[in-house]
Design an enzyme around this catalytic site. Structure first.
Site, short mmCIF file in Angstrom:
data_model
loop_
_atom_site.label_atom_id
_atom_site.label_comp_id
_atom_site.label_asym_id
_atom_site.label_seq_id
_atom_site.Cartn_x
_atom_site.Cartn_y
_atom_site.Cartn_z
N GLN A 1 0.96 -21.73 -23.88
CA GLN A 1 1.36 -20.73 -24.87
C GLN A 1 1.36 -19.33 -24.26
O GLN A 1 1.72 -18.37 -24.93
CB GLN A 1 0.41 -20.77 -26.06
CG GLN A 1 0.37 -22.13 -26.77
CD GLN A 1 -0.74 -22.23 -27.78
OE1 GLN A 1 -0.60 -21.84 -28.93
NE2 GLN A 1 -1.89 -22.74 -27.34
N ASN A 2 0.96 -19.21 -23.01
CA ASN A 2 0.84 -17.92 -22.34
C ASN A 2 2.17 -17.48 -21.75
O ASN A 2 3.03 -18.30 -21.41
CB ASN A 2 -0.22 -17.98 -21.25
CG ASN A 2 -1.58 -18.35 -21.80
OD1 ASN A 2 -1.84 -18.16 -22.98
ND2 ASN A 2 -2.45 -18.89 -20.95
N VAL A 3 2.32 -16.17 -21.58
CA VAL A 3 3.56 -15.60 -21.06
C VAL A 3 3.32 -14.86 -19.75
O VAL A 3 4.16 -14.06 -19.33
CB VAL A 3 4.19 -14.64 -22.11
CG1 VAL A 3 4.57 -15.40 -23.37
CG2 VAL A 3 3.24 -13.49 -22.45
N ASP A 4 2.19 -15.15 -19.08
CA ASP A 4 1.77 -14.38 -17.92
C ASP A 4 2.19 -14.96 -16.57
O ASP A 4 1.94 -14.36 -15.53
CB ASP A 4 0.26 -14.17 -17.93
CG ASP A 4 -0.51 -15.49 -18.11
OD1 ASP A 4 -0.05 -16.54 -17.61
OD2 ASP A 4 -1.58 -15.47 -18.77
N HIS B 1 6.17 -20.14 -25.16
CA HIS B 1 6.53 -18.83 -25.72
C HIS B 1 7.28 -17.95 -24.73
O HIS B 1 7.40 -16.75 -24.94
CB HIS B 1 5.27 -18.12 -26.21
CG HIS B 1 4.59 -18.83 -27.33
ND1 HIS B 1 3.22 -18.76 -27.56
CD2 HIS B 1 5.07 -19.65 -28.30
CE1 HIS B 1 2.91 -19.49 -28.62
NE2 HIS B 1 4.02 -20.05 -29.07
N CYS C 1 26.69 -6.30 -20.50
CA CYS C 1 27.46 -6.09 -21.73
C CYS C 1 27.05 -4.85 -22.51
O CYS C 1 27.70 -4.51 -23.50
CB CYS C 1 27.36 -7.32 -22.63
SG CYS C 1 25.77 -7.46 -23.50
#
Length: 326
Positions: free
Chosen positions: A155-158, A173, A235
């Site tokens: 669940q970590n984004v590190d 995540h 864009c």
């Protein structure tokens, strides 16, 4: 970034931080003076009882009997690397401050919210991106290498599991090391965006007080008013970290993929998560419905303690290296 120096200052008792980010002869520098000889490692790990040898033996037996082990990790696996979490008693963000994490809807709808977020993230990035895996990350990577770990869901984004070499991995995540255009979907490295920030803000400076779990710091509204945010180079659309903010949803295809991995597993180990967020908790329910044995290693209670056959309250990096994966 070779021009960035990040020296972390942490006052262990007061849990207060001072961070100054400024230019010096064209080179961005984040300056903090250390006030604690212990540094940041362990600063965000909540207190826990001594290791229980009998509990360690029970976890060893659980791992030994597992043939297709699925592991789910949360913020508690990274606190020993110096990254704070949200919910830990006494040391989590919610316990230390009244700050709340950014909400997905606010970020998408409001340019001022995006400006404030990116200014804070710009200051915190050298600190956040410099963190390294701790013994828990390395242990899980070793389990995978030896064929014990079937799949890892974090669940970590590190990106610390990736840094440790884990490959059979789903970042539930997302990951702060990637940036996503909200209009065209273009993905770019976060390091490239940092360089664009520097070009657009050559004289901007800010002093922050406090570090948040997902790589940003605390700034006042006045400090961020002059901060310039680049748009998508492809864009012209707004940019967002490739992560799921609070109030956002995990990609359904990713959810289905993890459900399949859970159904293929023969046991599930939770490491460093209170499972308060449903995006992770639902997979525990799937494992329970499949009658998989569930073990939980987390300091403090979790949402699934009543579903587990084994619960341990110990630091992840202290306990996992003791387990023989063979």
């Amino acid at each position: 970034m070779s021009g960035v120096k990040c020296l972390l200052s942490c006052e262990r008792m007061k849990m207060s931080f001072g961070l100054t980010f400024r230019t010096a002869k064209g080179r961005w520098m984040a300056n903090l003076s250390r006030q604690s000889s212990g540094g940041s490692i362990g600063l965000f790990v909540p207190p826990s009882p001594p290791l229980d040898p009998e509990k360690v033996k029970e976890l060893q037996r659980f791992i030994t009997l597992s043939r297709r082990l699925l592991v789910m990790t949360g913020a508690g696996v990274s606190t020993e690397s110096g990254i704070p979490d949200y919910r830990s008693e006494k040391v989590g963000l919610y316990a230390r401050t009244n700050r709340k994490p950014i909400q997905h809807g606010d970020f998408v709808r409001s340019a001022p919210v995006r400006q404030r977020y990116w200014a804070r993230n710009f200051v915190g990035w050298p600190w956040f991106s410099s963190h390294q895996p701790n013994p828990a990350h390395w242990a899980l990577s070793n389990w995978e290498r030896l064929g014990k770990l079937y799949w890892l869901v974090t669940q970590n984004v590190d990106a610390l599991h990736t840094k440790a070499g884990s490959r059979r991995l789903t970042e539930l995540h997302g990951c702060m090391h990637r940036v996503l255009c909200l209009d065209c979907g273009e993905q770019t490295p976060r390091t490239a965006l940092q360089e664009r920030f520097e070009v657009l803000n050559p004289t901007w400076s800010a002093e922050a007080h406090g570090l948040a779990p997902d790589g940003d710091v605390f700034l006042t509204d006045e400090q961020v008013q002059s901060f310039q945010v680049p748009c998508c180079s492809r864009c012209g659309g707004p940019l967002k970290p490739d992560v799921v903010f609070f109030g956002g949803t995990v990609n359904p295809d990713k959810v289905d993929f993890v459900h399949k991995r859970v159904k293929e597993a023969d046991s599930l180990l939770v490491v460093g998560s209170s499972l308060q967020v449903y995006s992770g908790y639902r997979f525990i329910l799937t494992a329970w419905e499949k009658k998989l044995p569930i073990a939980i290693l987390n300091i403090g209670p979790t949402r699934s303690d009543d579903l587990a056959c084994l619960k341990l309250d110990s630091p992840c990096g202290e306990l996992l290296p003791l387990i023989d994966p063979h």
